[in-house]
Design an enzyme around this catalytic site. Structure first.
Site, mmCIF file in Angstrom:
data_model
loop_
_atom_site.group_PDB
_atom_site.id
_atom_site.type_symbol
_atom_site.label_atom_id
_atom_site.label_comp_id
_atom_site.label_asym_id
_atom_site.label_seq_id
_atom_site.Cartn_x
_atom_site.Cartn_y
_atom_site.Cartn_z
ATOM 1 N N ASP A 277 41.038 -13.118 -34.329
ATOM 2 C CA ASP A 277 40.327 -14.213 -34.754
ATOM 3 C C ASP A 277 41.069 -15.146 -35.556
ATOM 4 O OD1 ASP A 277 38.255 -15.969 -35.722
ATOM 5 O OD2 ASP A 277 36.905 -14.552 -36.853
ATOM 6 N N ASP A 422 23.140 -19.708 -32.406
ATOM 7 C CA ASP A 422 24.082 -19.115 -33.104
ATOM 8 C C ASP A 422 23.437 -18.295 -34.018
ATOM 9 O OD1 ASP A 422 26.502 -18.479 -34.113
ATOM 10 O OD2 ASP A 422 27.358 -20.311 -33.517
ATOM 11 N N ASP A 535 30.330 -13.004 -29.511
ATOM 12 C CA ASP A 535 31.287 -13.623 -30.241
ATOM 13 C C ASP A 535 31.950 -12.475 -31.334
ATOM 14 O OD1 ASP A 535 32.778 -15.517 -31.420
ATOM 15 O OD2 ASP A 535 31.240 -16.721 -32.262
ATOM 16 N N ARG A 595 34.141 -14.099 -26.254
ATOM 17 C CA ARG A 595 35.327 -14.747 -26.923
ATOM 18 C C ARG A 595 36.526 -13.871 -26.598
ATOM 19 N NH1 ARG A 595 35.818 -16.875 -32.915
ATOM 20 N NH2 ARG A 595 35.800 -14.646 -33.563
ATOM 21 N N ASP A 611 37.695 -21.370 -31.238
ATOM 22 C CA ASP A 611 37.309 -22.573 -32.303
ATOM 23 C C ASP A 611 38.492 -23.506 -32.340
ATOM 24 O OD1 ASP A 611 35.112 -21.050 -32.816
ATOM 25 O OD2 ASP A 611 36.204 -19.727 -34.296
ATOM 26 N N HIS A 669 29.751 -27.769 -28.173
ATOM 27 C CA HIS A 669 29.283 -26.705 -29.350
ATOM 28 C C HIS A 669 29.876 -27.264 -30.576
ATOM 29 C CE1 HIS A 669 28.139 -23.185 -31.312
ATOM 30 N NE2 HIS A 669 29.636 -22.587 -31.540
#
Length: 939
Positions: A277, A422, A535, A595, A611, A669
């Site tokens: 991440d 979300d 996610d 993701r 992101d 998004h």
């Protein structure tokens, strides 16, 4: 004490969240090769000094597989090698210890099925080499020093261990510390926890002469920053080098925010494959991102080949090529007249597992993509709504907000298919629940969407809130469903809910339990029109090493997390897909977005690039990132339109809409702290441009849908690099701001502000022409042209000789367009020919797998346009008809057209010729698409 611990935990979470929202990637959180002991060891192997040799007297051969022993002359360790012939021009090379101290992990779930074998012919066996054949291809195994060469016909395309970088660290018992020497601990350990003592009952194993692993700090235990990694099995790395003679460029090994053509790592860190991440990731970097697919392609003018390294542990990949030669050597070669054949070299290093590598021999780009797809599978045909436009942000505030946004899409006449929620829709970050204040009537909210043909997607993440009033946590605790620490306790980390634990999806019982949570009777407030977003499934752990799980955690089967890290996200999304499949009784196609991913993830989920930021360079990198994914099996890719972080200005958002409309997954998004950016929140220019762009996307949905069906059947990527169809055009090898959608549409993104013209490369060696999809202006192939642009659109072209199906009646959603008529855009080549395919079914169910579909071949041959069934046994009663045909470069002096069909007989049709763009229009044939027909063009 409990109060202090709670306060401390909250502080840790707040610090983690602050770190995630600080501008710029926190590089110090993530390792470089020098921080990874196995990467250091593998990278230090000297070329040309391999200790491995084959033992010809141990050879055995049966049908598809050759078995032989491999010997390390330094350590005295024996290995077993298997070389298997597979269908579709593939070899599989497998190496493992002959008698390992413990089982070594072999990857599950990535391969679709057990690969189909074929006959392996033993051609020759001597004291120096062994030759085998798989059809027209062959492999030569060299005895001493060990290497394997793979040939297409008589052309050498791949060599393994040619440079002698193979390393296979055998399992061993931990040596006792010397009296005058402390236990080995990796550097950078100032804040590390105390290392655990070695297990007293660890079994004995034969002690071999050292391979140097013990000399490296971190071989048995390793620290990075404040985290300690206990390694009970010690060093167990595997590595191999691969050379690709004749190759100019290498591609693949996603995911990295870097150029499509891989760069040399001669002076840099290797590319890393380790699902992480990485907030606010930077572009032009080899750092790991959210997914890892260890497939590597090498392409040259003569051939394309590749390898799939089937390993789920942390992996590093060095890339070098003949282009790395320094200036002096190049000058000497030029003066001497020496022409060195181009070559790409790769060195792949993994922390654990076995060597299990599939050799993809091509020889064409599309061949090699299909070969990889034959191993890991293809995406199931997605429901067509998922190819429409998706509107999301973190977070829409409440039910009224969702309803108002959806209503405004109708108010401003903009098509939209999916609204997204979300994490804030949940009750305190408890998944499978709703916030009863903000979303008190979720079923009514869903109904308001579905009545207009729209869907809802909600997020479900793998971290489970450790709360005594949460049913899922209680069930997981009571039944032992969580991933365990080394001492057998439930692992506890920190993520959005605070203190969290993580379901062990490698346990079949856990997957069965998890699947049941999606049942409509259990996940209240949902219907079959609610789909799922997975996610944070790398998995993300805010207080974990490198923001993820510790490697020495234990999963089902007693496998360490280090063995399976890169497939955690795959197994998670596999479980989600199976849950949605069961929810509808197997009737409806699920949609899942993930993701994290690995090879094979395409069978279960679409992917987005994570992101990103509202910056021009992040718009620029979206095409190469999705191209890398597409050739690596994952065609269903997109990037957050407008950027997740920061606030795009109107021009950037306009250009991002235009570029995103030509990627398979099309979603806007944004971060919770960004300004609202629905199209009507800017100005009229942006609103009009966004509307036009979305309507353009919807008009091409028949073409997108056909491409996805063809991908499912034969493995061809939906979007493609130019060299996939023009493999000899060297100029195209590094182009990644242009993509091919199928083989008919060429798109060039615009990723700079205030431009009035851009350079476009048109492939085709002067034999192919490309036509602007709006003006039908012609551009000749294999040249770079300057193309004028305005803010209203980006350059998009259709190739001559193609027929592209469209729907021109744009409505609020795909459901509303299901029975609408088709328009065919026909661009004839110089010989008056063109062809294209069209796939039609009910767009939502699995009935197509029972023959309920139409697959049509539409051809123009001079003055005859025909539609015929490609698969006669398939039938579908479509209500759609043919509304219009536009023919660019039509036959001269056409006066009328006559339709011939079984249902309608012979019907005279109206035609109109436009001399300004050389287009003949055949109007209102109104023939049903479910029957074969002919249209004669009559002068």
């Amino acid at each position: 004490m409990a109060f202090l611990l709670a306060r401390l935990g909250t502080a840790v979470l707040l610090l983690a969240i602050m770190a995630q929202t600080t501008s710029g990637v926190q590089r110090e959180n993530f390792k470089k090769c020098e921080n990874s002991s196995f990467c250091r060891r593998c990278r230090k192997v000297e070329p040309g000094k391999t200790p491995y040799e084959l033992l010809p007297d141990t050879l055995s051969h049966k049908e598809s597989t050759l078995h032989i022993e491999l010997y390390n002359k330094v350590t005295g360790v024996y290995y077993r090698l298997e070389l298997t012939a597979l269908k579709n021009d593939l070899f599989r090379l497998y190496i493992n210890e002959k008698s390992p101290l413990h089982p070594r992990y072999e990857v599950e779930y990535a391969l679709k099925d057990h690969p189909q074998t074929t006959v392996l012919q033993l051609v020759e066996k001597t004291s120096t080499h062994i030759t085998v054949k798989n059809g027209k291809n062959k492999a030569i195994l060299h005895v001493n020093p060990f290497k394997v060469d793979f040939y297409v016909g008589n052309q050498l395309v791949i060599s393994t261990n040619d440079r002698g970088f193979m390393r296979f660290e055998h399992l061993r018992t931990k040596p006792p510390a010397k009296p005058d020497q402390p236990q080995q601990v990796e550097e950078n350990a100032e804040n590390a926890e105390k290392p655990a003592e070695p297990a007293a009952d660890q079994p004995d194993a034969p002690q071999f002469p050292g391979d140097g692993a013990e000399d490296d700090p971190g071989a048995w235990e390793e620290n990075y920053k404040s985290h300690h990694d206990e390694k009970p099995l010690g060093p167990e790395a595997v590595a191999m080098d691969f050379s690709f003679p004749g190759a100019e460029q290498a591609y693949g090994i996603p995911e990295h925010a870097d150029s499509f053509a891989l760069k040399s790592t001669k002076q840099t860190d290797p590319y890393r494959l380790y699902n992480l991440d990485v907030f606010e990731y930077e572009i032009n970097e080899k750092m790991s991102l959210y997914g890892a697919i260890p497939v590597l392609y090498a392409h040259g003018k003569e051939t394309t080949s590749g390898i799939y390294w089937n390993n789920a542990a942390e992996t590093w990949v060095d890339i070098t090529s003949s282009a790395d030669n320094d200036f002096v050597k190049s000058l000497v070669n030029m003066v001497s007249g020496t022409v060195k054949k181009p070559q790409v070299d790769a060195h792949i290093m993994s922390e654990s597992g076995v060597i299990d590598v599939f050799i993809l021999l091509g020889p064409t780009p599309m061949d090699v993509f299909k070969q990889f797809a034959s191993l890991t599978g293809t995406a199931n045909l997605p429901p067509i709504f998922s190819l429409g436009y998706h509107q999301s942000r973190w977070n829409y505030n409440d039910e009224e907000d969702v309803n108002q946004v959806a209503t405004n899409f109708d108010k401003y006449d903009i098509p939209m298919d999916v609204m997204w929620l979300d994490i804030e829709y949940t009750d305190g970050k408890r998944y499978f629940t709703w916030d009863k204040l903000k979303f008190p009537h979720p079923l009514e909210m869903v109904k308001n969407l579905t009545e207009k043909g729209r869907k809802l997607v909600v997020i479900i993440d793998p971290h489970i809130k450790r709360a005594s009033d949460y049913f899922l946590h209680n069930d997981a605790t009571d039944n032992g469903y969580y991933v365990k620490s080394r001492d057998g306790k439930d692992y506890e980390g920190w993520c959005w809910p605070g203190s969290s634990s993580y379901l062990d999806f490698f346990d079949p019982k856990v997957r069965e339990y998890y699947s049941g949570l999606y049942d409509i009777s259990k996940f209240e407030g949902t219907t079959n029109d609610v789909h799922i977003w997975n996610d944070m499934n790398e998995p993300s752990v805010f207080n974990g090493p490198e923001i993820t799980m510790p490697k020495d955690l234990v999963h089902y089967g007693n496998w360490e997390h280090r063995d399976v890290h890169n497939i955690y996200g795959l197994v998670y999304t596999m479980s989600t897909y199976e849950a949605l499949f069961k929810r509808s009784g197997g009737a409806l196609r699920p949609f899942v977005l993930t993701r994290a991913f690995f090879a094979g993830s395409q069978r279960f989920a679409a992917v987005w690039t994570g992101d990103n930021m509202a910056e021009w360079e992040h718009l620029r990198i979206s095409y190469p990132m999705c191209l890398s994914l597409a050739i690596s099996g994952i065609s269903f890719c997109g990037a957050d339109v407008g950027g997740f972080f920061k606030n795009p200005d109107a021009e950037l958002l306009t250009r991002w809409y235009q570029a995103g409309a030509w990627l398979p997954f099309f979603r806007q998004h944004a971060h919770i702290d960004t300004k609202r950016r629905e199209p009507w929140t800017y100005n009229d220019d942006l609103l009009n441009n966004a509307r036009d762009t979305l309507r353009l996307r919807y008009s091409y949905l028949p073409y997108w849908y056909t491409l996805f069906r063809e991908h499912e059947v034969n493995g061809t990527p939906v979007i493609r690099p130019i060299w996939a169809h023009y493999p000899t055009e060297i100029s195209a090898f590094t182009i990644d701001d242009q993509i091919l959608v199928g083989d008919a549409i060429l798109v060039r993104s615009i990723y700079q502000p205030a431009v009035s013209e851009v350079s476009v490369y048109f492939p085709g060696e002067g034999k192919v022409a490309w036509y602007d999809i709006e003006t039908y202006k012609m551009y000749l192939g294999k040249q770079i042209d300057s193309v004028s642009v305005t803010i209203h659109r980006i350059p998009v072209f259709q190739r001559e000789g193609t027929i592209v199906p469209r729907k021109m009646r744009i409505r609020r959603s795909t459901v509303a367009m299901r029975n609408d008529p088709y328009t065919l855009v026909v661009i004839a080549d110089g010989e008056g020919r063109a062809q294209g395919n069209l796939y039609i079914d009910d767009e939502s169910s699995f009935e197509y797998r029972h023959g309920k579909y139409l697959y049509l071949r539409i051809k123009l041959d001079g003055k005859k346009l025909t539609s015929t069934f490609l698969e006669n046994l398939a039938t579908y009663d479509t209500k759609s008809s043919l509304e219009r045909v536009d023919i660019v470069n039509p036959p001269k002096d056409i006066k009328k057209a006559v339709l011939h069909s079984k249902a309608m007989g012979n019907v005279d049709l109206e035609t109109k010729y436009n001399p300004h763009n050389n287009v003949l229009t055949v109007r209102k044939p109104t023939v049903k698409m479910g029957e074969e027909w002919i249209i004669d063009l009559i002068a």
